[in-house]
Design a protein around this motif. Structure first.
Motif, PDB file in Angstrom:
ATOM      1  N   ALA A 110      -2.317 -15.744  -5.885  1.00 36.80           N
ATOM      2  CA  ALA A 110      -3.560 -16.413  -6.580  1.00 36.80           C
ATOM      3  C   ALA A 110      -4.701 -15.245  -6.586  1.00 36.80           C
ATOM      4  CB  ALA A 110      -4.128 -17.730  -5.977  1.00 36.80           C
ATOM      5  N   THR A 111      -4.857 -14.580  -5.721  1.00 33.91           N
ATOM      6  CA  THR A 111      -5.958 -13.637  -5.784  1.00 33.91           C
ATOM      7  C   THR A 111      -5.626 -12.469  -6.581  1.00 33.91           C
ATOM      8  OG1 THR A 111      -4.999 -12.418  -3.415  1.00 33.91           O
ATOM      9  CG2 THR A 111      -6.919 -14.146  -3.376  1.00 33.91           C
ATOM     10  N   ALA A 112      -4.387 -12.160  -6.582  1.00 29.81           N
ATOM     11  CA  ALA A 112      -4.160 -11.035  -7.562  1.00 29.81           C
ATOM     12  C   ALA A 112      -4.048 -11.479  -8.952  1.00 29.81           C
ATOM     13  CB  ALA A 112      -2.458 -10.745  -7.029  1.00 29.81           C
ATOM     14  N   ALA A 113      -3.823 -12.482  -9.188  1.00 31.45           N
ATOM     15  CA  ALA A 113      -3.762 -12.855 -10.688  1.00 31.45           C
ATOM     16  C   ALA A 113      -5.051 -12.638 -11.438  1.00 31.45           C
ATOM     17  CB  ALA A 113      -3.348 -14.639 -10.824  1.00 31.45           C
ATOM     18  N   ASP A 114      -6.332 -12.632 -10.868  1.00 37.49           N
ATOM     19  CA  ASP A 114      -7.239 -12.333 -11.668  1.00 37.49           C
ATOM     20  C   ASP A 114      -7.673 -10.905 -11.612  1.00 37.49           C
ATOM     21  OD1 ASP A 114      -9.885 -13.428  -9.026  1.00 37.49           O
ATOM     22  OD2 ASP A 114      -8.218 -12.203  -9.147  1.00 37.49           O
ATOM     23  N   GLY A 115      -7.059 -10.300 -10.765  1.00 35.95           N
ATOM     24  CA  GLY A 115      -7.149  -8.820 -10.694  1.00 35.95           C
ATOM     25  C   GLY A 115      -8.574  -8.352  -9.932  1.00 35.95           C
ATOM     26  N   GLN A 116      -9.124  -9.279  -9.178  1.00 34.32           N
ATOM     27  CA  GLN A 116     -10.434  -9.023  -8.415  1.00 34.32           C
ATOM     28  C   GLN A 116     -10.085  -8.791  -6.962  1.00 34.32           C
ATOM     29  OE1 GLN A 116     -13.418  -8.606  -9.949  1.00 34.32           O
ATOM     30  NE2 GLN A 116     -12.555  -8.898 -11.820  1.00 34.32           N
ATOM     31  N   GLY A 117     -10.513  -7.683  -6.329  1.00 31.66           N
ATOM     32  CA  GLY A 117     -10.474  -7.477  -5.123  1.00 31.66           C
ATOM     33  C   GLY A 117      -9.096  -7.228  -4.456  1.00 31.66           C
ATOM     34  N   VAL A 118      -8.137  -7.005  -5.567  1.00 30.84           N
ATOM     35  CA  VAL A 118      -6.839  -6.494  -4.907  1.00 30.84           C
ATOM     36  C   VAL A 118      -6.125  -5.188  -5.068  1.00 30.84           C
ATOM     37  CG1 VAL A 118      -5.958  -8.897  -5.490  1.00 30.84           C
ATOM     38  CG2 VAL A 118      -5.733  -6.981  -7.360  1.00 30.84           C
ATOM     39  N   GLY A 119      -7.289  -4.364  -5.604  1.00 30.27           N
ATOM     40  CA  GLY A 119      -6.943  -2.998  -5.458  1.00 30.27           C
ATOM     41  C   GLY A 119      -6.921  -2.347  -7.024  1.00 30.27           C
ATOM     42  N   VAL A 120      -6.553  -1.035  -6.979  1.00 36.13           N
ATOM     43  CA  VAL A 120      -6.450  -0.163  -7.982  1.00 36.13           C
ATOM     44  C   VAL A 120      -5.089   0.201  -8.320  1.00 36.13           C
ATOM     45  CG1 VAL A 120      -7.542   1.978  -9.011  1.00 36.13           C
ATOM     46  CG2 VAL A 120      -8.789   0.516  -7.428  1.00 36.13           C
ATOM     47  N   THR A 121      -4.636   0.108  -9.787  1.00 33.22           N
ATOM     48  CA  THR A 121      -3.405   0.598  -9.962  1.00 33.22           C
ATOM     49  C   THR A 121      -3.677   1.860 -10.911  1.00 33.22           C
ATOM     50  OG1 THR A 121      -2.462  -1.460  -9.646  1.00 33.22           O
ATOM     51  CG2 THR A 121      -1.239  -0.027 -11.184  1.00 33.22           C
ATOM     52  N   THR A 122      -2.792   2.898 -10.556  1.00 26.70           N
ATOM     53  CA  THR A 122      -2.954   4.145 -11.359  1.00 26.70           C
ATOM     54  C   THR A 122      -1.549   4.560 -11.713  1.00 26.70           C
ATOM     55  OG1 THR A 122      -4.926   4.801 -10.197  1.00 26.70           O
ATOM     56  CG2 THR A 122      -3.842   6.393 -11.521  1.00 26.70           C
ATOM     57  N   VAL A 123      -1.278   5.097 -12.737  1.00 25.05           N
ATOM     58  CA  VAL A 123       0.147   5.724 -13.029  1.00 25.05           C
ATOM     59  C   VAL A 123      -0.114   7.115 -13.164  1.00 25.05           C
ATOM     60  CG1 VAL A 123       1.983   5.671 -14.814  1.00 25.05           C
ATOM     61  CG2 VAL A 123       0.734   3.480 -14.393  1.00 25.05           C
ATOM     62  N   TYR A 124       0.785   7.712 -12.412  1.00 25.53           N
ATOM     63  CA  TYR A 124       0.811   9.107 -12.685  1.00 25.53           C
ATOM     64  C   TYR A 124       2.028   9.830 -13.232  1.00 25.53           C
ATOM     65  CZ  TYR A 124      -2.702   8.796  -8.970  1.00 25.53           C
ATOM     66  OH  TYR A 124      -3.959   8.484  -8.141  1.00 25.53           O
ATOM     67  N   LYS A 125       1.788  11.041 -13.926  1.00 23.84           N
ATOM     68  CA  LYS A 125       3.307  11.582 -14.453  1.00 23.84           C
ATOM     69  C   LYS A 125       3.454  12.605 -13.358  1.00 23.84           C
ATOM     70  CE  LYS A 125       4.683  11.563 -18.019  1.00 23.84           C
ATOM     71  NZ  LYS A 125       5.739  10.796 -18.672  1.00 23.84           N
ATOM     72  N   VAL A 126       4.830  12.805 -12.904  1.00 30.20           N
ATOM     73  CA  VAL A 126       5.401  13.777 -12.017  1.00 30.20           C
ATOM     74  C   VAL A 126       6.424  14.559 -12.800  1.00 30.20           C
ATOM     75  CG1 VAL A 126       6.502  13.826  -9.814  1.00 30.20           C
ATOM     76  CG2 VAL A 126       4.730  12.310 -10.244  1.00 30.20           C
TER      77      VAL A 126
END
Length: 98
Positions: A20-36
């Motif tokens: 429920a906390t992740a669904a709104d995207g608030q306070g759950v962190g940062v997602t970053t996509v990197y190219k390797v």
């Protein structure tokens, strides 16, 4: 007693996934996509994931050799140099963010 299908499940009754906390995207962190560059197999994915997972604040890592993308979720934005050092330690090269 709550039913197992709603308590502890990653999927909600409306079919969306996440808590429920992740669904709104608030306070759950940062997602970053990197190219390797240089990842060619599952072993490569595991090596990169292991090194990045060891960084402070990282909560999830998913590396995909076929696309060369590594998706990292963390509690706060990561310093790119820290990610670069982790990828280098695994034996690969961080190209940048996707």
């Amino acid at each position: 007693m709550t039913s197992p299908s709603t308590s502890g499940s990653c999927c909600s009754s409306d079919g969306s996934c996440g808590s429920a906390t992740a669904a709104d995207g608030q306070g759950v962190g940062v997602t970053t996509v990197y190219k390797v560059s240089g990842m060619t197999c599952g072993h490569c994915e595991g090596a990169v994931s292991k090194e990045i997972s060891a960084l402070d604040g990282v909560t999830a890592v998913k590396a995909v050799a076929a696309s060369g993308e590594v998706t990292v979720t963390s509690g706060a934005p990561l310093e790119e140099e820290a990610v670069r050092a982790a990828v280098d330690e695994a034996g690969y090269e961080l190209v940048g963010t996707a």
